[in-house]
Design a protein around this motif. Structure first.
Motif, PDB file in Angstrom:
ATOM      1  N   LEU A  76     -35.473  53.235  23.166  1.00  0.00           N
ATOM      2  CA  LEU A  76     -35.672  52.230  24.219  1.00  0.00           C
ATOM      3  C   LEU A  76     -34.353  51.612  24.677  1.00  0.00           C
ATOM      4  O   LEU A  76     -34.223  51.170  25.824  1.00  0.00           O
ATOM      5  CB  LEU A  76     -36.643  51.150  23.734  1.00  0.00           C
ATOM      6  N   LYS A  77     -33.343  51.632  23.790  1.00  0.00           N
ATOM      7  CA  LYS A  77     -32.033  51.108  24.189  1.00  0.00           C
ATOM      8  C   LYS A  77     -31.459  51.976  25.317  1.00  0.00           C
ATOM      9  O   LYS A  77     -30.917  51.479  26.301  1.00  0.00           O
ATOM     10  CB  LYS A  77     -31.084  51.117  22.981  1.00  0.00           C
ATOM     11  N   GLU A  80     -33.244  51.263  28.574  1.00  0.00           N
ATOM     12  CA  GLU A  80     -32.751  50.047  29.242  1.00  0.00           C
ATOM     13  C   GLU A  80     -31.420  50.280  29.939  1.00  0.00           C
ATOM     14  O   GLU A  80     -31.105  49.622  30.921  1.00  0.00           O
ATOM     15  CB  GLU A  80     -32.609  48.910  28.221  1.00  0.00           C
ATOM     16  N   SER A  85     -35.943  47.872  35.899  1.00  0.00           N
ATOM     17  CA  SER A  85     -37.063  47.017  35.510  1.00  0.00           C
ATOM     18  C   SER A  85     -38.259  47.896  35.186  1.00  0.00           C
ATOM     19  O   SER A  85     -38.430  48.978  35.755  1.00  0.00           O
ATOM     20  CB  SER A  85     -37.410  46.040  36.632  1.00  0.00           C
ATOM     21  N   LEU A  86     -39.062  47.401  34.246  1.00  0.00           N
ATOM     22  CA  LEU A  86     -40.194  48.188  33.759  1.00  0.00           C
ATOM     23  C   LEU A  86     -41.481  47.402  34.033  1.00  0.00           C
ATOM     24  O   LEU A  86     -41.720  46.366  33.409  1.00  0.00           O
ATOM     25  CB  LEU A  86     -40.021  48.434  32.249  1.00  0.00           C
ATOM     26  N   GLN A  91     -44.882  50.178  30.679  1.00  0.00           N
ATOM     27  CA  GLN A  91     -44.911  49.914  29.235  1.00  0.00           C
ATOM     28  C   GLN A  91     -46.162  50.535  28.610  1.00  0.00           C
ATOM     29  O   GLN A  91     -46.100  51.169  27.557  1.00  0.00           O
ATOM     30  CB  GLN A  91     -44.885  48.388  29.004  1.00  0.00           C
ATOM     31  N   GLN A 109     -30.698  51.609  37.172  1.00  0.00           N
ATOM     32  CA  GLN A 109     -29.509  50.782  36.981  1.00  0.00           C
ATOM     33  C   GLN A 109     -28.346  51.444  37.719  1.00  0.00           C
ATOM     34  O   GLN A 109     -28.307  52.676  37.838  1.00  0.00           O
ATOM     35  CB  GLN A 109     -29.141  50.712  35.488  1.00  0.00           C
TER      36      GLN A 109
END
Ligand code: AMP
Ligand code: MG
Length: 333
Positions: A76-77, A80, A85-86, A91, A109
């Motif tokens: 998950l790092k 990100e 945005s999630l 999720q 990003q």
């Protein structure tokens, strides 16, 4: 085979050797290309945050730059790092289906190079559940952008040898992890618009998705009207003409001296001696078996110099949706 496309011989190493994974991770980290197995097909991987490395992927595959890549993450790092945005639905889908063959299109990003996303404000991401893919991404310490490891438009590779046949020594290293257990590409769902959209049917079935999403909107691309160039109707294509039969068990009229191949889902058709070659994708009609064997069988048939390949259709339920999608694209003139 594809001998004419080789510039030099491929380096293939067994992925079961820890030293191979370390070498592969180093190649990715230093801007090189590694082909590696995932549960779906073999990917042609590069550091997803390195635009020069991504440029090499497009060049080696002869992939048009308007066709964005899928970014593969191990945790998950890393997610990100690449996703802006999630939404809650993202999720829920991740909780239900990751790691696995579901790709999500999400806002990106700025660290993700424009080349990787073909200039879009979104990025396609997935977390593969193949242990070698996971080990490689962890070893590289960076998300890995990877399209299928084949020349653009051809049948996707499901073995290391398929990768070598198509790309040869243009890849720094091919990690051999055996045949891919699933055999068709991931399902792509966009969560970037007002409602979730199915951009590509794949090995995560619509029935599975609907347990989390309810019903899902299918874009025009799924009905073979391309809106994005990567979804062009002729894709996954053999050089030999492929014709989908009107029904399973249909007997096509062959021309005089026509050397034809048949892809079937039934062991009984194995005895049809009008065909020069018959490939039984699954003797019992098991769609998981059909998916696993489909691309390798198409490649074998394509290497025989046949006049035509005939393929039986399967039911368009479960994995059958993705299988028929690939067959139709292969058959599109
Ligand atoms: P491949 O890597 O060959 O399995 O193809 C990946 C597919 O993902 C391509 O057909 C792309 O069009 C699709 N894709 C990748 N990124 C995006 C994105 N940001 N938005 C929509 N589709 C995408
Ligand atoms: Mg592809």
């Amino acid at each position: 085979m594809d001998a004419e496309t080789h510039r030099s011989k491929a380096t293939i190493l067994s992925a079961s050797d820890a030293a191979s994974i370390r070498l592969a991770g180093r190649i990715i980290k230093t801007g090189g290309l590694v082909a590696f197995p995932t549960e779906t097909v073999y990917g042609l991987g590069c550091d997803a945050l390195n635009p020069e490395a991504a440029a090499k992927v497009f060049e080696v595959k002869q992939r048009p730059q308007f066709d964005p890549l899928i970014v593969h993450v191990a945790d998950l790092k890393q997610l990100e790092m690449v996703v802006g945005s999630l939404p809650p639905l993202g999720q829920q889908l991740m909780d239900a289906f990751w790691p696995g063959p579901l790709t999500l299109v999400l806002p990106k990003q700025s660290v993700v190079p424009d080349l990787v996303t073909a200039g879009l404000s979104t990025v396609a991401v997935r977390m593969p559940n193949h242990p070698i893919a996971q080990a490689l991404i962890r070893e590289a310490g960076t998300p890995i952008a990877a399209p299928s490891a084949n020349p653009f438009g051809y049948v996707s590779p499901t073995t290391a040898q398929h990768v070598a046949d198509g790309l040869g020594g243009n890849v720094d290293l091919i990690l051999d992890g055996g045949p891919c257990p699933v055999g068709v590409e991931s399902t792509i769902v966009s969560l970037a618009g007002p409602q979730p959209e199915l951009l590509r049917p794949g090995s995560m079935t619509i029935e599975q998705l609907s347990t989390v999403i309810g019903s899902i909107h299918q874009t025009a691309t799924v009905n073979h009207k391309p809106i994005a160039p990567g979804q062009s109707s002729r894709h996954y294509a053999t050089r030999t003409q492929l014709i989908i039969l009107a029904s399973a068990g249909a007997r096509p009229i062959l021309k005089d001296n026509e050397r034809a191949g048949l892809l079937t889902h039934s062991a009984a058709r194995d005895t049809d001696d009008r065909f020069a070659v018959v490939e039984v994708l699954s003797a019992t009609g098991d769609l998981r078996e059909v998916a696993r064997h489909l691309f390798a069988a198409l490649r074998r048939m394509d290497s025989l110099g046949l006049d035509r390949i005939y393929a039986e259709p399967c039911t368009e339920e479960g994995l059958g949706v993705a299988i028929m999608d690939r067959l139709r694209r292969c058959a599109a003139a």
